[in-house]
Design a protein around this motif. Structure first.
Motif, PDB file in Angstrom:
ATOM      1  N   ILE A 238      22.093  33.416  -0.163  1.00  0.00           N
ATOM      2  CA  ILE A 238      23.363  33.721  -0.823  1.00  0.00           C
ATOM      3  C   ILE A 238      24.304  34.432   0.142  1.00  0.00           C
ATOM      4  CG2 ILE A 238      24.439  35.025  -2.712  1.00  0.00           C
ATOM      5  CD1 ILE A 238      21.711  34.862  -4.181  1.00  0.00           C
ATOM      6  N   GLY A 239      25.534  33.919   0.250  1.00  0.00           N
ATOM      7  CA  GLY A 239      26.547  34.610   1.045  1.00  0.00           C
ATOM      8  C   GLY A 239      27.520  35.314   0.110  1.00  0.00           C
ATOM      9  N   PHE A 240      27.954  36.513   0.498  1.00  0.00           N
ATOM     10  CA  PHE A 240      28.876  37.249  -0.362  1.00  0.00           C
ATOM     11  C   PHE A 240      30.057  37.749   0.461  1.00  0.00           C
ATOM     12  CE2 PHE A 240      30.642  40.157  -3.356  1.00  0.00           C
ATOM     13  CZ  PHE A 240      30.193  39.743  -4.606  1.00  0.00           C
ATOM     14  N   ILE A 241      31.268  37.532  -0.036  1.00  0.00           N
ATOM     15  CA  ILE A 241      32.476  37.989   0.656  1.00  0.00           C
ATOM     16  C   ILE A 241      33.199  38.971  -0.265  1.00  0.00           C
ATOM     17  CG2 ILE A 241      34.692  37.259   1.647  1.00  0.00           C
ATOM     18  CD1 ILE A 241      33.302  34.458   2.018  1.00  0.00           C
ATOM     19  N   PHE A 242      33.472  40.171   0.253  1.00  0.00           N
ATOM     20  CA  PHE A 242      34.077  41.240  -0.534  1.00  0.00           C
ATOM     21  C   PHE A 242      35.590  41.305  -0.294  1.00  0.00           C
ATOM     22  CE2 PHE A 242      29.742  42.402   0.457  1.00  0.00           C
ATOM     23  CZ  PHE A 242      29.236  42.921  -0.716  1.00  0.00           C
ATOM     24  N   GLN A 243      36.290  41.845  -1.280  1.00  0.00           N
ATOM     25  CA  GLN A 243      37.736  42.034  -1.108  1.00  0.00           C
ATOM     26  C   GLN A 243      38.035  42.963   0.073  1.00  0.00           C
ATOM     27  OE1 GLN A 243      39.746  43.274  -4.691  1.00  0.00           O
ATOM     28  NE2 GLN A 243      41.618  43.827  -3.602  1.00  0.00           N
ATOM     29  N   GLN A 244      37.196  44.002   0.226  1.00  0.00           N
ATOM     30  CA  GLN A 244      37.450  45.011   1.279  1.00  0.00           C
ATOM     31  C   GLN A 244      36.701  44.720   2.574  1.00  0.00           C
ATOM     32  OE1 GLN A 244      39.373  47.383  -0.067  1.00  0.00           O
ATOM     33  NE2 GLN A 244      38.836  47.507  -2.222  1.00  0.00           N
ATOM     34  N   PHE A 245      36.278  43.481   2.766  1.00  0.00           N
ATOM     35  CA  PHE A 245      35.588  43.016   3.980  1.00  0.00           C
ATOM     36  C   PHE A 245      34.188  43.628   4.143  1.00  0.00           C
ATOM     37  CE2 PHE A 245      40.150  43.975   5.485  1.00  0.00           C
ATOM     38  CZ  PHE A 245      40.674  42.917   4.770  1.00  0.00           C
ATOM     39  N   ASN A 246      34.069  44.973   3.980  1.00  0.00           N
ATOM     40  CA  ASN A 246      32.768  45.651   4.124  1.00  0.00           C
ATOM     41  C   ASN A 246      32.080  45.412   5.452  1.00  0.00           C
ATOM     42  OD1 ASN A 246      33.247  46.512   1.553  1.00  0.00           O
ATOM     43  ND2 ASN A 246      31.275  45.931   0.720  1.00  0.00           N
ATOM     44  N   LEU A 247      32.832  45.454   6.545  1.00  0.00           N
ATOM     45  CA  LEU A 247      32.208  45.357   7.871  1.00  0.00           C
ATOM     46  C   LEU A 247      31.724  46.746   8.278  1.00  0.00           C
ATOM     47  CD1 LEU A 247      34.883  43.109   9.640  1.00  0.00           C
ATOM     48  CD2 LEU A 247      32.725  42.392   8.575  1.00  0.00           C
ATOM     49  N   LEU A 248      30.696  46.790   9.111  1.00  0.00           N
ATOM     50  CA  LEU A 248      30.234  48.083   9.619  1.00  0.00           C
ATOM     51  C   LEU A 248      31.141  48.488  10.780  1.00  0.00           C
ATOM     52  CD1 LEU A 248      26.405  47.417   9.396  1.00  0.00           C
ATOM     53  CD2 LEU A 248      27.718  49.057   8.048  1.00  0.00           C
ATOM     54  N   PRO A 249      31.801  49.659  10.656  1.00  0.00           N
ATOM     55  CA  PRO A 249      32.852  50.029  11.621  1.00  0.00           C
ATOM     56  C   PRO A 249      32.357  50.233  13.053  1.00  0.00           C
ATOM     57  CG  PRO A 249      32.420  51.833  10.080  1.00  0.00           C
ATOM     58  CD  PRO A 249      31.671  50.645   9.566  1.00  0.00           C
ATOM     59  N   VAL A 250      31.073  50.594  13.237  1.00  0.00           N
ATOM     60  CA  VAL A 250      30.581  50.888  14.593  1.00  0.00           C
ATOM     61  C   VAL A 250      30.040  49.649  15.292  1.00  0.00           C
ATOM     62  CG1 VAL A 250      30.068  53.300  14.088  1.00  0.00           C
ATOM     63  CG2 VAL A 250      28.291  51.567  13.720  1.00  0.00           C
ATOM     64  N   LEU A 251      30.006  48.524  14.588  1.00  0.00           N
ATOM     65  CA  LEU A 251      29.485  47.294  15.208  1.00  0.00           C
ATOM     66  C   LEU A 251      30.638  46.358  15.555  1.00  0.00           C
ATOM     67  CD1 LEU A 251      26.436  46.401  12.912  1.00  0.00           C
ATOM     68  CD2 LEU A 251      26.471  47.816  14.981  1.00  0.00           C
ATOM     69  N   THR A 252      30.457  45.606  16.642  1.00  0.00           N
ATOM     70  CA  THR A 252      31.459  44.610  17.016  1.00  0.00           C
ATOM     71  C   THR A 252      31.457  43.479  15.988  1.00  0.00           C
ATOM     72  OG1 THR A 252      29.888  43.281  18.266  1.00  0.00           O
ATOM     73  CG2 THR A 252      31.057  45.023  19.486  1.00  0.00           C
ATOM     74  N   ALA A 253      32.474  42.629  16.096  1.00  0.00           N
ATOM     75  CA  ALA A 253      32.565  41.467  15.202  1.00  0.00           C
ATOM     76  C   ALA A 253      31.287  40.643  15.283  1.00  0.00           C
ATOM     77  CB  ALA A 253      33.777  40.616  15.589  1.00  0.00           C
ATOM     78  N   GLN A 254      30.837  40.366  16.499  1.00  0.00           N
ATOM     79  CA  GLN A 254      29.644  39.535  16.673  1.00  0.00           C
ATOM     80  C   GLN A 254      28.401  40.189  16.065  1.00  0.00           C
ATOM     81  OE1 GLN A 254      29.143  37.262  20.187  1.00  0.00           O
ATOM     82  NE2 GLN A 254      27.020  37.876  20.440  1.00  0.00           N
ATOM     83  N   GLU A 255      28.274  41.508  16.271  1.00  0.00           N
ATOM     84  CA  GLU A 255      27.117  42.222  15.701  1.00  0.00           C
ATOM     85  C   GLU A 255      27.170  42.226  14.173  1.00  0.00           C
ATOM     86  OE1 GLU A 255      26.545  45.277  19.493  1.00  0.00           O
ATOM     87  OE2 GLU A 255      27.778  45.884  17.793  1.00  0.00           O
ATOM     88  N   ASN A 256      28.377  42.369  13.630  1.00  0.00           N
ATOM     89  CA  ASN A 256      28.523  42.300  12.178  1.00  0.00           C
ATOM     90  C   ASN A 256      28.099  40.930  11.649  1.00  0.00           C
ATOM     91  OD1 ASN A 256      29.769  44.551  10.416  1.00  0.00           O
ATOM     92  ND2 ASN A 256      30.924  44.727  12.329  1.00  0.00           N
ATOM     93  N   ILE A 257      28.510  39.887  12.345  1.00  0.00           N
ATOM     94  CA  ILE A 257      28.183  38.526  11.905  1.00  0.00           C
ATOM     95  C   ILE A 257      26.669  38.312  11.929  1.00  0.00           C
ATOM     96  CG2 ILE A 257      28.417  36.064  12.442  1.00  0.00           C
ATOM     97  CD1 ILE A 257      31.221  36.767  13.626  1.00  0.00           C
ATOM     98  N   ALA A 258      26.017  38.810  12.978  1.00  0.00           N
ATOM     99  CA  ALA A 258      24.578  38.562  13.158  1.00  0.00           C
ATOM    100  C   ALA A 258      23.702  39.419  12.241  1.00  0.00           C
ATOM    101  CB  ALA A 258      24.197  38.829  14.615  1.00  0.00           C
ATOM    102  N   MET A 259      24.290  40.472  11.667  1.00  0.00           N
ATOM    103  CA  MET A 259      23.512  41.474  10.934  1.00  0.00           C
ATOM    104  C   MET A 259      22.522  40.918   9.892  1.00  0.00           C
ATOM    105  SD  MET A 259      22.548  44.454  10.671  1.00  0.00           S
ATOM    106  CE  MET A 259      23.501  45.231  11.931  1.00  0.00           C
ATOM    107  N   PRO A 260      22.947  39.994   8.993  1.00  0.00           N
ATOM    108  CA  PRO A 260      21.994  39.521   7.973  1.00  0.00           C
ATOM    109  C   PRO A 260      20.745  38.878   8.572  1.00  0.00           C
ATOM    110  CG  PRO A 260      24.228  38.762   7.470  1.00  0.00           C
ATOM    111  CD  PRO A 260      24.284  39.383   8.835  1.00  0.00           C
TER     112      PRO A 260
END
Ligand code: ADP
Ligand code: MG
Length: 225
Positions: A86-108
């Protein structure tokens, strides 16, 4: 994947404070469906989406994915199932601020102690127009770019279904339009099921099946012609 909600209810509080946020919702979501859900603020949209995606627990009712009761799983089983299917997309993005875009993407994928498919990550970044932004931190990105990173994160584990809770709600109309265009495009190209909550009638009309929710009561309004 076939998703079936039966008499799915969520009640908050008790006595005078009792709120029926979701009232015996019935929904059947078939593989490849593009579904929109509209309703005013406080009508139960987020509650419904959280329950359909296993993010929350219902007060009563049943939710099955290909016949398997989601809320019969242990918390551990459920979180693994959610991450992988299941993929979930939030209104407020909910990215982790200390991780780069790539690290955020890879997190799951990393949370599942697996290595991300870097070729696929690159393809997603390209499709979403964020290839040049992968080493940036979220605060170095525009809202639209942050949401595109969040879309890539929702897709990285190759889930069957994507739920999006007002994904354009925090964006100006131009970046919101781009994000919607990308979601439609991805859904078509990858054959994903997409369930999207929106306030925007134009977005709701893009969907093949349209639902409305009012005071926790869900109805399907799909125009038949
Ligand atoms: P929407 O996403 O449509 O704005 P929500 O699903 O967030 O609506 O909320 C539906 C109703 O449930 C609202 O009346 C809201 O105040 C209430 N509600 C939501 N979450 C909680 C909570 N954690 N505790 C108590 N009431 C809640
Ligand atoms: Mg909401």
């Amino acid at each position: 994947m076939n998703i079936k909600a039966k008499e799915l209810s969520k009640i908050y509080g008790r006595g005078e404070n009792k709120v029926t946020a979701l009232d015996k919702a019935e929904m059947e979501i078939r593989s490849g469906d593009f579904i929109s859900i509209m309703g005013p603020s406080g009508s139960g949209k987020s509650t419904l989406l959280h329950l359909l995606s296993g993010l929350d627990h219902p007060t009563s009712g049943s939710l099955t994915y290909d016949g398997r009761e989601l809320y019969g799983m242990s918390d551990r089983e459920l979180s693994v199932f959610r991450r992988q299917r299941i993929g979930f997309i939030f209104q407020q993005f909910n990215l982790l601020p200390v991780l780069t875009a790539q690290e955020n993407i890879a997190m799951p994928v990393l949370l599942d102690k697996k290595q991300p498919d870097m070729e696929y990550l690159g393809e997603l970044a390209k499709l979403l127009g964020i290839s040049e932004r992968l080493t940036h931190l979220p605060h170095e990105l525009s809202g639209g770019q942050q949401q595109r990173v969040a879309i890539a994160r929702a897709l990285i584990a190759k889930p069957d279904v994507i739920f999006a809770d007002e994904p354009t709600g925090n964006l100006d109309s131009k970046s919101g339009g781009e994000v919607m265009e990308m979601l439609r495009n991805i859904r078509e190209k990858m054959g994903k099921t997409l369930v999207i909550i929106t306030h925007d009638i134009r977005i709701a009309r893009m969907a093949d099946r349209q639902f409305a929710i009012m005071d926790g009561v869900v109805t399907e309004n799909t125009a038949r012609n």
